[in-house]
Design a protein around this motif. Structure first.
Motif, PDB file in Angstrom:
ATOM      1  N   PHE A 159      -0.383  18.723 -17.333  1.00  0.00           N
ATOM      2  CA  PHE A 159      -2.207  18.029 -17.384  1.00  0.00           C
ATOM      3  C   PHE A 159      -2.244  17.417 -15.699  1.00  0.00           C
ATOM      4  CE2 PHE A 159      -2.194  18.722 -21.586  1.00  0.00           C
ATOM      5  CZ  PHE A 159      -3.318  19.672 -21.302  1.00  0.00           C
ATOM      6  N   ASN A 219      -4.991  16.515 -12.583  1.00  0.00           N
ATOM      7  CA  ASN A 219      -6.987  15.450 -13.416  1.00  0.00           C
ATOM      8  C   ASN A 219      -7.965  16.265 -12.327  1.00  0.00           C
ATOM      9  OD1 ASN A 219      -6.146  13.551 -14.731  1.00  0.00           O
ATOM     10  ND2 ASN A 219      -6.121  11.675 -12.736  1.00  0.00           N
ATOM     11  N   ASP A 221      -8.211  18.939 -17.885  1.00  0.00           N
ATOM     12  CA  ASP A 221      -8.144  19.003 -19.286  1.00  0.00           C
ATOM     13  C   ASP A 221      -8.766  19.420 -20.162  1.00  0.00           C
ATOM     14  OD1 ASP A 221      -7.278  16.111 -19.733  1.00  0.00           O
ATOM     15  OD2 ASP A 221      -8.769  14.814 -18.569  1.00  0.00           O
ATOM     16  N   ALA A 253      -7.025  20.408 -23.000  1.00  0.00           N
ATOM     17  CA  ALA A 253      -7.019  19.009 -23.703  1.00  0.00           C
ATOM     18  C   ALA A 253      -7.324  19.402 -24.825  1.00  0.00           C
ATOM     19  CB  ALA A 253      -7.034  17.723 -23.089  1.00  0.00           C
ATOM     20  N   VAL A 305       4.973  18.251 -23.184  1.00  0.00           N
ATOM     21  CA  VAL A 305       3.270  17.931 -22.130  1.00  0.00           C
ATOM     22  C   VAL A 305       4.445  17.292 -21.177  1.00  0.00           C
ATOM     23  CG1 VAL A 305       1.655  16.249 -22.615  1.00  0.00           C
ATOM     24  CG2 VAL A 305       1.673  18.597 -23.863  1.00  0.00           C
ATOM     25  N   ASN A 330       1.983  14.672 -17.907  1.00  0.00           N
ATOM     26  CA  ASN A 330       1.213  14.454 -17.325  1.00  0.00           C
ATOM     27  C   ASN A 330       1.200  14.143 -15.953  1.00  0.00           C
ATOM     28  OD1 ASN A 330      -0.841  14.252 -19.738  1.00  0.00           O
ATOM     29  ND2 ASN A 330       0.581  12.153 -20.410  1.00  0.00           N
ATOM     30  N   ARG A 333      -8.159  10.233 -23.861  1.00  0.00           N
ATOM     31  CA  ARG A 333      -7.448  11.798 -22.691  1.00  0.00           C
ATOM     32  C   ARG A 333      -6.095  12.186 -22.889  1.00  0.00           C
ATOM     33  NH1 ARG A 333      -9.059  11.072 -16.892  1.00  0.00           N
ATOM     34  NH2 ARG A 333      -8.481  12.700 -15.986  1.00  0.00           N
ATOM     35  N   TYR A 334      -5.060   9.836 -23.403  1.00  0.00           N
ATOM     36  CA  TYR A 334      -4.180  11.086 -23.604  1.00  0.00           C
ATOM     37  C   TYR A 334      -3.628  11.404 -24.436  1.00  0.00           C
ATOM     38  CZ  TYR A 334       0.989   9.058 -23.604  1.00  0.00           C
ATOM     39  OH  TYR A 334       2.392   8.375 -24.322  1.00  0.00           O
ATOM     40  N   HIS A 342      -5.210  13.029 -26.553  1.00  0.00           N
ATOM     41  CA  HIS A 342      -5.756  14.520 -26.857  1.00  0.00           C
ATOM     42  C   HIS A 342      -4.839  15.596 -25.922  1.00  0.00           C
ATOM     43  CE1 HIS A 342      -9.288  14.371 -29.021  1.00  0.00           C
ATOM     44  NE2 HIS A 342     -10.084  13.587 -28.067  1.00  0.00           N
ATOM     45  N   ARG A 343      -4.543  15.674 -24.446  1.00  0.00           N
ATOM     46  CA  ARG A 343      -3.082  16.020 -23.736  1.00  0.00           C
ATOM     47  C   ARG A 343      -2.034  16.552 -24.717  1.00  0.00           C
ATOM     48  NH1 ARG A 343      -3.262  13.680 -17.879  1.00  0.00           N
ATOM     49  NH2 ARG A 343      -5.444  14.511 -16.882  1.00  0.00           N
ATOM     50  N   ARG A 395      -1.097  17.981 -27.224  1.00  0.00           N
ATOM     51  CA  ARG A 395      -1.162  19.756 -27.790  1.00  0.00           C
ATOM     52  C   ARG A 395       0.567  19.203 -28.474  1.00  0.00           C
ATOM     53  NH1 ARG A 395      -4.990  21.665 -27.979  1.00  0.00           N
ATOM     54  NH2 ARG A 395      -5.400  20.250 -29.084  1.00  0.00           N
ATOM     55  N   THR A 438       4.658  10.912 -18.852  1.00  0.00           N
ATOM     56  CA  THR A 438       3.982  11.135 -17.554  1.00  0.00           C
ATOM     57  C   THR A 438       4.765  10.727 -16.904  1.00  0.00           C
ATOM     58  OG1 THR A 438       1.937   9.971 -19.885  1.00  0.00           O
ATOM     59  CG2 THR A 438       1.808   9.586 -17.218  1.00  0.00           C
TER      60      THR A 438
END
Length: 173
Positions: free
Chosen positions: A17, A19, A69, A72, A83, A85, A94-95, A97-98, A101, A113
């Motif tokens: 992911f 931004n 996103d 996401a 996943v 980040n 947001r975190y 939903h990512r 997955r 991340t």
């Protein structure tokens, strides 16, 4: 760091992911240059191209789905192992939903991340809010600098040329 992880540790069924659309496109170019099979899904693409990219990932034709996103939420992408980040999400929704997955229908996976020292504080706060576990790993700064310098000094001019060609192709279409 991301390239090293993709090359050495997380080379299958990984969603990365970003931004920003531009960041997603740049990573796609870098992954291609390093021989990594990847597709991207971001807002500058039309819906048909986005769905085709997701389907390639679903069928296993590519190992990496580089995405904003848009991916996401709302898409059922099965068997995601990792996943990553690349850009630090500090909002809890947001975190979740990512990283969610990797946990589709009871499946398990890894969520990672990447962050710098300042962002690490935000991640720790986020993880506490979500009552999650966090394991911290440190990549040797010397290694990060070497790869960064190589990309900046050697690959950036090529990447800029590719991006310019992509813009020109889009204008022609």
């Amino acid at each position: 760091t991301l390239l090293l992880l993709a090359l050495k540790s997380f080379g299958q069924r990984a969603i990365i992911f970003c931004n920003e659309k531009k960041q997603c496109n740049r990573l796609h170019t870098l992954f291609t240059m390093f021989g990594l099979k990847a597709v991207q899904v971001q807002g500058n693409m039309n819906q048909l191209d986005r769905m085709e990219a997701v389907e390639k990932f679903q069928r296993g034709e590519v190992d990496f789905l580089l995405a904003t996103d848009l991916v996401a939420r709302g898409l059922d992408i099965s068997a995601v192992k990792t996943v990553l980040n690349f850009a630090c999400p500090i909002e809890p929704k947001r975190y979740l939903h990512r990283v969610g997955r990797t946990a589709r229908a009871g499946s398990h996976g890894v969520a990672l991340t990447l962050c710098n020292d300042e962002e690490r504080k935000d991640i720790k706060k986020l993880i506490r809010k979500l009552n999650q576990n966090l394991t911290t790993y440190m990549v040797p700064p010397k290694l990060v600098k070497q790869l960064h310098d190589f990309i900046t000094d050697t690959l950036d001019p090529v990447i800029r040329e590719i991006e310019l060609e992509q813009i020109q192709d889009k204008e022609l279409q």
